[in-house]
Design an enzyme around this catalytic site. Sequence first.
Site, short mmCIF file in Angstrom:
data_model
loop_
_atom_site.label_atom_id
_atom_site.label_comp_id
_atom_site.label_asym_id
_atom_site.label_seq_id
_atom_site.Cartn_x
_atom_site.Cartn_y
_atom_site.Cartn_z
N HIS A 117 0.87 -1.17 0.00
CA HIS A 117 0.00 0.00 0.00
C HIS A 117 0.91 1.23 0.00
O HIS A 117 1.82 1.33 0.83
CB HIS A 117 -0.86 0.05 1.26
CG HIS A 117 -2.03 -0.89 1.26
ND1 HIS A 117 -1.90 -2.24 1.06
CD2 HIS A 117 -3.35 -0.66 1.44
CE1 HIS A 117 -3.10 -2.79 1.12
NE2 HIS A 117 -4.00 -1.87 1.36
N GLU A 170 -1.79 6.33 -0.60
CA GLU A 170 -3.20 6.38 -0.19
C GLU A 170 -3.34 7.56 0.79
O GLU A 170 -3.97 8.55 0.51
CB GLU A 170 -3.59 5.05 0.49
CG GLU A 170 -5.02 5.04 1.04
CD GLU A 170 -5.32 3.82 1.93
OE1 GLU A 170 -4.38 3.22 2.49
OE2 GLU A 170 -6.52 3.49 2.09
N ASP A 173 -11.17 -3.34 -1.66
CA ASP A 173 -10.44 -3.05 -0.42
C ASP A 173 -11.08 -3.75 0.79
O ASP A 173 -10.66 -4.85 1.14
CB ASP A 173 -10.31 -1.53 -0.20
CG ASP A 173 -9.11 -1.13 0.63
OD1 ASP A 173 -8.27 -1.99 0.95
OD2 ASP A 173 -8.99 0.08 0.96
N1 ADE Z 1 -5.99 -2.47 5.88
C1 ADE Z 1 -7.22 -2.71 5.41
N2 ADE Z 1 -7.59 -1.76 4.53
C2 ADE Z 1 -6.55 -0.90 4.43
C3 ADE Z 1 -6.30 0.27 3.69
N3 ADE Z 1 -7.21 0.78 2.84
N4 ADE Z 1 -5.13 0.90 3.85
C4 ADE Z 1 -4.21 0.42 4.69
N5 ADE Z 1 -4.39 -0.68 5.42
C5 ADE Z 1 -5.55 -1.34 5.29
ZN ZN Z 2 -6.10 -2.05 1.23
#
Ligand code: ADE
Ligand code: ZN
Length: 328
Positions: A187, A190, A268
């Site tokens: 990730h 974000e 997600d």
């Molecule tokens: N764990 C579950 N969803 C997540 C997200 N969108 N960003 C980071 N960690 C996560």
């Molecule tokens: Zn995620």
Amino acid sequence: MPKAELHLHIEGALEPELMIEIGRRNGVELPWPDAESARRAYDFRDLQSFLDIYYRATSVLIREEDFYDLTTAYLRKAASQHVRHAEVFFDPQTHTARGIAIETVIRGIEGALRDAHGNLNLSTKLIMCILRHLSEREGMEIFRQALPWRRSITGIGLDSAERNNPPSKFRNLFELARREGFMTVAHAGEEEGAASVREALDILQISRIDHGVRCMEDERLVAELVRRQIPLTVCPLSNIRLRVFPSMQAHNLKRMLQRGLCVSINSDDPAYFGGYVNENYIEAADALGFERSDIVQLARNSFIASSLDTIQKQLYLNELQRYDEETP
Ligand code: ADE
Ligand code: ZN
């Protein structure tokens, strides 16, 4: 339309009804008396306010059958939406921290994945995510514990709070994971900006970025992502519910697609963000005015960006092409 889902946290598929049911059968106390009041609490300010509730809800998951039931519920829903291939994330540290053995978690999830191949005609891969708010040493420890299960685990990912936990914190762990033959994803971009995506790419040398929407803040980075066709698994409803964008109309997914990035649409944590993969396609398409060709390209990207081998990818791409030619 046939599609793959590449960014799905299995703990994020725990619907409030199933959480209440499993909590009752395991005698686990929850802060919400019923599914409706849990749903009312799902009003998030940001990533951390979501993570606090998400980790709390996982406390009902204790026995192998709990993980089996959760995974089966997700796979049935995904198959009903014509997901043909799913790459499922799980967060073992959330469970081992509560005294649940990693084999309980993996056996439950794996059993459901195996049954789905036969019963739902769906292929799957499993990706083990490392919690980035914990230390690299703790990440190394869970990686070591998972090694006996390596044949069941395709990839290693990185999730949880991005702020103050940059990819570089996990440099050694990701180097080891790559050396041991795992596909790696993270990730990035974000909650934090383009610099986080750059670190994931350069320092962790990941082969796919989860979210990554904020890469668009750095044109040089975008040019490289386009040139190398590094996939980005975008989750539109998640981004709205966690306030990465103020509205779906403001989402940059269409610009990313038009710029030539290999973007796909994913859910997600569907139990928390108001929809599974089809709702994500539909709401993004309505708000951003996608053409049919855009939507087919997004589905094509989902197979191309998967960790399937070339032959399996081609079979799914053929299936998608047939769908496109035969469906008015
Ligand atoms: N764990 C579950 N969803 C997540 C997200 N969108 N960003 C980071 N960690 C996560
Ligand atoms: Zn995620």
